[in-house]
Write an enzyme that holds these catalytic residues in place. Structure first.
Site, mmCIF file in Angstrom:
data_model
loop_
_atom_site.group_PDB
_atom_site.id
_atom_site.type_symbol
_atom_site.label_atom_id
_atom_site.label_comp_id
_atom_site.label_asym_id
_atom_site.label_seq_id
_atom_site.Cartn_x
_atom_site.Cartn_y
_atom_site.Cartn_z
ATOM 1 N N THR A 86 44.689 79.380 34.150
ATOM 2 C CA THR A 86 44.271 78.089 34.694
ATOM 3 C C THR A 86 42.957 78.261 35.450
ATOM 4 O OG1 THR A 86 46.592 77.537 34.937
ATOM 5 C CG2 THR A 86 45.011 76.152 36.130
ATOM 6 N N LYS A 100 45.525 70.372 32.739
ATOM 7 C CA LYS A 100 46.353 71.467 33.242
ATOM 8 C C LYS A 100 46.490 71.420 34.757
ATOM 9 C CE LYS A 100 48.643 75.128 33.982
ATOM 10 N NZ LYS A 100 50.083 75.253 33.714
ATOM 11 N N THR A 157 43.458 84.083 38.204
ATOM 12 C CA THR A 157 42.295 83.265 38.643
ATOM 13 C C THR A 157 42.610 82.684 40.017
ATOM 14 O OG1 THR A 157 43.325 81.474 37.398
ATOM 15 C CG2 THR A 157 41.521 82.654 36.312
ATOM 16 N N CYS A 177 50.570 79.001 40.962
ATOM 17 C CA CYS A 177 50.022 77.784 40.361
ATOM 18 C C CYS A 177 49.920 76.606 41.331
ATOM 19 C CB CYS A 177 50.883 77.403 39.165
ATOM 20 S SG CYS A 177 51.229 78.825 38.123
ATOM 21 N N VAL A 199 53.762 78.601 31.438
ATOM 22 C CA VAL A 199 54.926 79.466 31.637
ATOM 23 C C VAL A 199 55.554 79.240 33.001
ATOM 24 C CG1 VAL A 199 54.044 81.273 30.135
ATOM 25 C CG2 VAL A 199 53.583 81.368 32.607
HETATM 26 N N1 SAJ Z 1 59.567 73.456 44.340
HETATM 27 C C1 SAJ Z 1 60.077 72.562 45.299
HETATM 28 N N2 SAJ Z 1 60.661 71.406 44.854
HETATM 29 C C2 SAJ Z 1 60.762 71.107 43.522
HETATM 30 C C3 SAJ Z 1 60.238 72.030 42.563
HETATM 31 C C4 SAJ Z 1 59.653 73.203 43.006
HETATM 32 O O1 SAJ Z 1 60.018 72.795 46.512
HETATM 33 O O2 SAJ Z 1 61.315 70.044 43.202
HETATM 34 C C5 SAJ Z 1 58.927 74.705 44.806
HETATM 35 C C6 SAJ Z 1 59.626 75.958 44.287
HETATM 36 O O3 SAJ Z 1 60.625 76.358 45.165
HETATM 37 C C7 SAJ Z 1 58.475 76.963 44.259
HETATM 38 C C8 SAJ Z 1 57.271 76.107 43.921
HETATM 39 O O4 SAJ Z 1 57.634 74.751 44.230
HETATM 40 O O5 SAJ Z 1 58.272 77.556 45.523
HETATM 41 C C9 SAJ Z 1 56.832 76.184 42.466
HETATM 42 O O6 SAJ Z 1 57.952 76.015 41.688
HETATM 43 P P1 SAJ Z 1 57.824 75.625 40.130
HETATM 44 O O7 SAJ Z 1 59.185 75.312 39.682
HETATM 45 O O8 SAJ Z 1 56.786 74.602 39.928
HETATM 46 O O9 SAJ Z 1 57.383 77.007 39.465
HETATM 47 P P2 SAJ Z 1 55.967 77.525 38.891
HETATM 48 O O10 SAJ Z 1 54.910 77.326 39.906
HETATM 49 O O11 SAJ Z 1 56.197 78.867 38.362
HETATM 50 O O12 SAJ Z 1 55.722 76.603 37.612
HETATM 51 C C10 SAJ Z 1 54.773 75.587 37.584
HETATM 52 C C11 SAJ Z 1 55.256 74.647 36.487
HETATM 53 N N3 SAJ Z 1 54.442 73.483 36.471
HETATM 54 C C12 SAJ Z 1 54.996 72.278 36.265
HETATM 55 O O13 SAJ Z 1 56.184 72.113 36.090
HETATM 56 C C13 SAJ Z 1 54.048 71.126 36.222
HETATM 57 C C14 SAJ Z 1 55.190 75.343 35.136
HETATM 58 O O14 SAJ Z 1 55.478 74.431 34.103
HETATM 59 C C15 SAJ Z 1 53.762 75.870 34.927
HETATM 60 O O15 SAJ Z 1 53.680 76.558 33.725
HETATM 61 C C16 SAJ Z 1 53.422 76.815 36.053
HETATM 62 O O16 SAJ Z 1 53.475 76.110 37.265
HETATM 63 C C17 SAJ Z 1 52.008 77.361 35.790
HETATM 64 O O17 SAJ Z 1 51.950 78.536 35.381
HETATM 65 O O18 SAJ Z 1 51.068 76.606 35.885
#
Ligand code: SAJ
Length: 453
Positions: free
Chosen positions: A120, A206, A85, A270, A155
């Protein structure tokens, strides 16, 4: 059959009495997964604990198979939708896949079926977009002849199975019976608590949980710029800030501090998208319209970090009397997250484009990624040899094991730009590198403003 569909399908197929059919278009990009999965092989690269064994087991016992056509919906008691999405360049949600899938499912689904949206979506989409689509194409009444719920995935690549089974699950039905049936279904695979609510609240929850993370990361990235300016280490500051005690018995007395990590940018399917779904929902369904400032500014800050990494490189090159123009730059990491092959909205692409724009010659490297819209190599030696600098964009374990002294010998100019706090300035300098790191101040602030009288 993506990062959501594959593990969800395999988990249900492992439950006694369940028979699961995955539906995947034979598209150029993803069609190969159909045959791969039907051979019991896991198409998701990178480290995914437990997934390969699970797929092998459920295909072997014949409770999971993958097909192309929607006919599979004809005798389904439950149908889960986990299609992409995305939002377009104007940050507007693009629901072509969702629309197409709902219209097709409507033509095949039978009375009494439960439909679940795992993808989402912008809040308001389940009641105002998906429900009417399904009613029109099935000529059945939602909540009476068939049931519908929004149960968002949580996830994360690298821990798909764990997140699906160990994290609490939000169940948002369009009515009570839909919520009851979705609860009955997910209680089969989710070992954590199920939280029941309505579809709209679940949709808002979400996108807010991801926006919360994005805003916190933006705060850390702004602190990182401040630390660079003042000459201190933002990662040390983060640790000090997060030492504040947390007494679970008195949660409100000293709310925890959970400062996130600054870095080279925010990628994935996400976080770069979900805040815009929240903004879009207010635009489309809001009783009163307004632009959420903090949320939008946070997106801008996080989107600016890959360009800031290029600025750090320019600064280091100046120290060697060199310019970005013509500089050969090795970008280590195409995937947006360490030890995964997921390249969606990767910050490395923004870095690559910015370097190109500045006349540099960037070379992308990644050990896990199979295909990507930009040229890249899986040969690390080729990427490093003769480079004027290396940028660490993704914290893959292979890069953390790099011997900096040997690596330095391969480069023309020993410059290391650290986008993920992978190395210390001390270790890099000791190996002979000129080092710059996001959030790493190289010089203590000094000012003549504060004259002591
Ligand atoms: N990042 C940072 N600093 C941080 C954490 C992450 O710069 O402290 C960056 C990472 O390097 C990456 C991006 O953010 O580029 C996203 O990283 P992420 O760890 O959030 O990974 P996602 O996007 O796969 O997972 C998120 C998660 N959401 C939350 O923790 C609220 C996951 O639980 C969700 O399931 C997922 O989005 C989703 O599918 O919505």
């Amino acid at each position: 059959m993506g990062y959501v569909g594959i593990p969800v399908a395999a988990l249900f197929a492992d439950i006694p009495g369940f028979e699961v059919v995955g539906v995947q278009r034979r598209s150029k990009r993803s069609g190969w997964k159909i045959d791969w999965l039907n051979k019991g092989k896991n198409p998701i690269g990178g480290d995914e604990p437990g997934l390969s064994e699970l797929i092998k087991r459920v295909v072997k016992k014949g409770t999971f198979r993958v097909v192309e056509g929607m006919e599979a919906c004809e005798d389904a008691e439950a149908i889960l939708i986990g299609v992409q999405t995305p939002t377009d360049n104007d940050r507007v949600p693009r629901y072509e896949s969702l629309k197409e899938v709902c219209e097709n499912i409507g033509k095949h689904m039978r009375p009494g079926v439960l439909l679940v949206i795992e993808s989402t979506v912008s809040p308001g989409t389940t009641d105002n977009f998906v429900k009417p689509l399904l009613e029109r194409s099935s000529k059945m009444k939602a909540g009476k002849d068939f049931f519908l719920a929004f149960c968002p995935e949580r996830v994360m690549v690298g821990r798909l199975i764990k997140n699906l089974t160990q994290l609490p699950k939000i169940i948002g039905g369009i009515n009570e019976e839909s919520t009851r049936r979705a609860t009955e279904l997910y209680s089969q695979i989710v070992k954590a608590k199920l939280y029941l609510t309505d579809a709209l609240t679940a949709e808002v929850a979400k996108v807010v949980e991801n926006t919360y993370r994005d805003v916190n990361i933006a705060f850390s990235n702004e602190v990182a710029l401040i630390c660079e300016s003042l000459g201190v280490n933002a990662y040390e500051v983060r640790e000090l800030v997060n030492t504040l005690p947390n007494d679970p018995s008195k949660p409100m007395s000293n709310p925890v501090r959970n400062m996130h990590y600054p870095g080279a940018g925010v990628g994935g399917h996400c976080l770069p998208k979900d805040p815009w779904l929240l903004v879009n929902a207010v635009d489309v369904y809001g009783r009163f319209k307004f632009q959420p400032k903090l949320i939008v500014t946070s997106r801008e800050i996080n989107d600016s970090m890959p360009v800031h990494v290029v600025e750090l490189l320019e600064d280091a090159l100046t120290e060697h009397g060199k310019k970005l123009k013509g500089a050969r730059v090795a970008i280590l990491g195409v995937a947006f997250l360490e030890n995964s092959d997921d390249t969606r909205n990767t910050p490395s692409a923004i870095m690559y484009q910015e370097l190109k724009k500045q006349g540099a010659k960037p070379v992308l490297h990644d050990p896990f990624v199979r295909d990507f819209e930009l040229p890249f190599t899986r040969d690390l030696n080729k990427a490093l040899t003769g480079a004027d600098a290396l940028i660490l964009s993704t914290k893959h374990k292979q890069y953390l094991e790099l011997d900096l002294t040997k690596t330095k010998k391969k480069l023309t100019t020993p410059i290391l730009i650290d986008g993920r706090n992978a190395f210390t300035m001390e270790a890099a300098n000791k190996a002979g590198f000129t080092y710059r790191g996001v959030g790493k101040g190289i010089q203590k602030a000094k000012s003549n403003k504060h004259k002591l009288h």
